[in-house]
Design an enzyme around this catalytic site. Structure first.
Site, PDB file in Angstrom:
ATOM      1  N   LYS A   1       2.949  34.402   2.340  1.00  0.00           N
ATOM      2  CA  LYS A   1       3.411  34.866   3.660  1.00  0.00           C
ATOM      3  C   LYS A   1       3.519  33.678   4.609  1.00  0.00           C
ATOM      4  CE  LYS A   1      -0.756  34.342   5.915  1.00  0.00           C
ATOM      5  NZ  LYS A   1      -1.041  33.325   6.925  1.00  0.00           N
TER       6      LYS A   1
ATOM      7  N   ASP B   1      -6.356  39.222   6.110  1.00  0.00           N
ATOM      8  CA  ASP B   1      -4.921  39.455   5.860  1.00  0.00           C
ATOM      9  C   ASP B   1      -4.626  40.019   4.468  1.00  0.00           C
ATOM     10  OD1 ASP B   1      -5.408  37.117   4.552  1.00  0.00           O
ATOM     11  OD2 ASP B   1      -4.052  35.873   5.745  1.00  0.00           O
TER      12      ASP B   1
END
Ligand code: C5P
Length: 321
Positions: free
Chosen positions: A24, A149
């Site tokens: 990401k 996350d």
């Protein structure tokens, strides 16, 4: 199987599944305040990119075994994917037996979420092979217990994440773009960066303009809305990273940003041609231990994915080491 899992699946058997595990970037990140539990409340927009590890989950034996092709990556409980398997068994009550194989392409400690992604994909793989014993809500709870996350990687795509990062709201997919990733051999400790963060010194940015750019599919506006409220703190602690940023600006990487707490710097390009050209220039000009790669913010289906091949010269595994 949901669409995301379909996109990630390379091979699926009765007791074995091989999945891509994407990296990401943070398109926007603003820490808001320190909480009583020591974490920071933040607002971040995260985006998966098609730089991927591979995670193979195989039901066998009676223990959790983990193999990884990259030396130095922990093989036991020090690895988040291993802990994900343990947490999955505790939450679902299933008996493990699992062998996890990680093929790493995402650099470690680079702000690209590789470890968190591997953990989330392990959860998805185990849930799939065991016939979906955990609902999405329970998977999110397990993911959040592993790291801030991890939950994002259960969804992928473009998402607005709040809380300490674990509250995920899916967004309309961001317009298509390419990123040039510049990955120096510097591992940044996220905990250490948050420890040095002085919230009184930072100007608050609103996430609104970033959200508008995504809503309108406006890449130019998205580029102007990129922001990372940790950048000042990271550059103060890692002067060599600050110099690298100055160097990539001179070499024409547009608006370079840090992903998460670094050490990866990235620039957004509107076309693949611009990204490839910039990447080649950077590969020639930067020190040879700085990896440069091009990635896209869309995952093609695993079957049509010839990406790793046709761009192998830009890729960390195929390019300069
Ligand atoms: O949750 P994760 O293990 O990824 O976080 C690593 C460290 O980063 C935490 O121990 C904490 O010190 C810091 N952190 C924080 N606020 C967040 C996320 C991480 O202070 N929202």
């Amino acid at each position: 199987m949901d669409e995301y899992l379909k996109l990630l699946t390379i091979e699926r058997g009765a007791r074995r599944i091989r999945l891509r595990s994407p990296a990401k970037i943070n398109l926007f990140l603003e820490p808001l305040r320190k909480r009583a539990d020591g974490y920071h409340e933040l607002v971040t927009v995260m985006q998966t990119i098609d730089l991927c590890d591979e995670v193979e989950v195989e039901l066998c034996g009676s223990e959790i075994e983990l193999e990884c092709d990259r030396p130095g990556v922990p093989a036991g409980s020090g690895n988040l994917a291993w802990r994900a398997a343990e947490a999955f068994a505790a939450e679902s009550g299933v008996e493990l037996g699992v062998r996890i194989r990680l093929a790493k392409r995402i650099p470690v400690g680079a702000g690209l979420g590789g470890g968190s992604s591997n953990a989330a994909i392990t959860l998805l793989g185990l849930n799939e092979l065991h016939g979906l014993p955990l609902s999405r809500r329970r998977l999110v709870r397990v993911a959040a217990s592993l790291g801030s996350d991890v939950a994002f990687f259960l969804y992928g795509g473009t998402a607005l994440c709040t809380g300490r990062g674990e509250r995920v709201k899916r967004l309309k997919p961001a317009p298509e773009f390419w990123v040039v990733l510049v990955m120096p051999p510097i591992g940044v400790s996220t905990g250490e960066v948050y420890g040095r963060l002085d919230l009184d010194l930072t100007d608050r940015h609103s996430v609104r303009r970033m959200l508008r750019s995504i809503n309108r599919s406006d890449v130019q506006l998205l580029v102007r809305s990129l922001h990372n409220g940790l950048a000042g703190t990271v550059f103060a602690g890692y002067p060599s990273l600050r110099s690298l940023r100055e160097e990539v600006v001179r070499e024409g990487l547009p608006y370079p940003q840090l992903s998460g707490s670094g050490s990866t710097l990235y620039g957004v390009c509107c076309t693949e041609a611009e990204a490839s050209e910039t990447s080649l220039r950077l590969q020639h000009r930067l020190r040879s231990d700085v990896l440069v790669a091009v990635a896209r913010n869309r995952l093609a289906s695993a079957k049509e994915n010839c990406h790793g091949d046709h761009r192998s010269q830009d890729h960390p595994e195929g390019g300069r080491q």
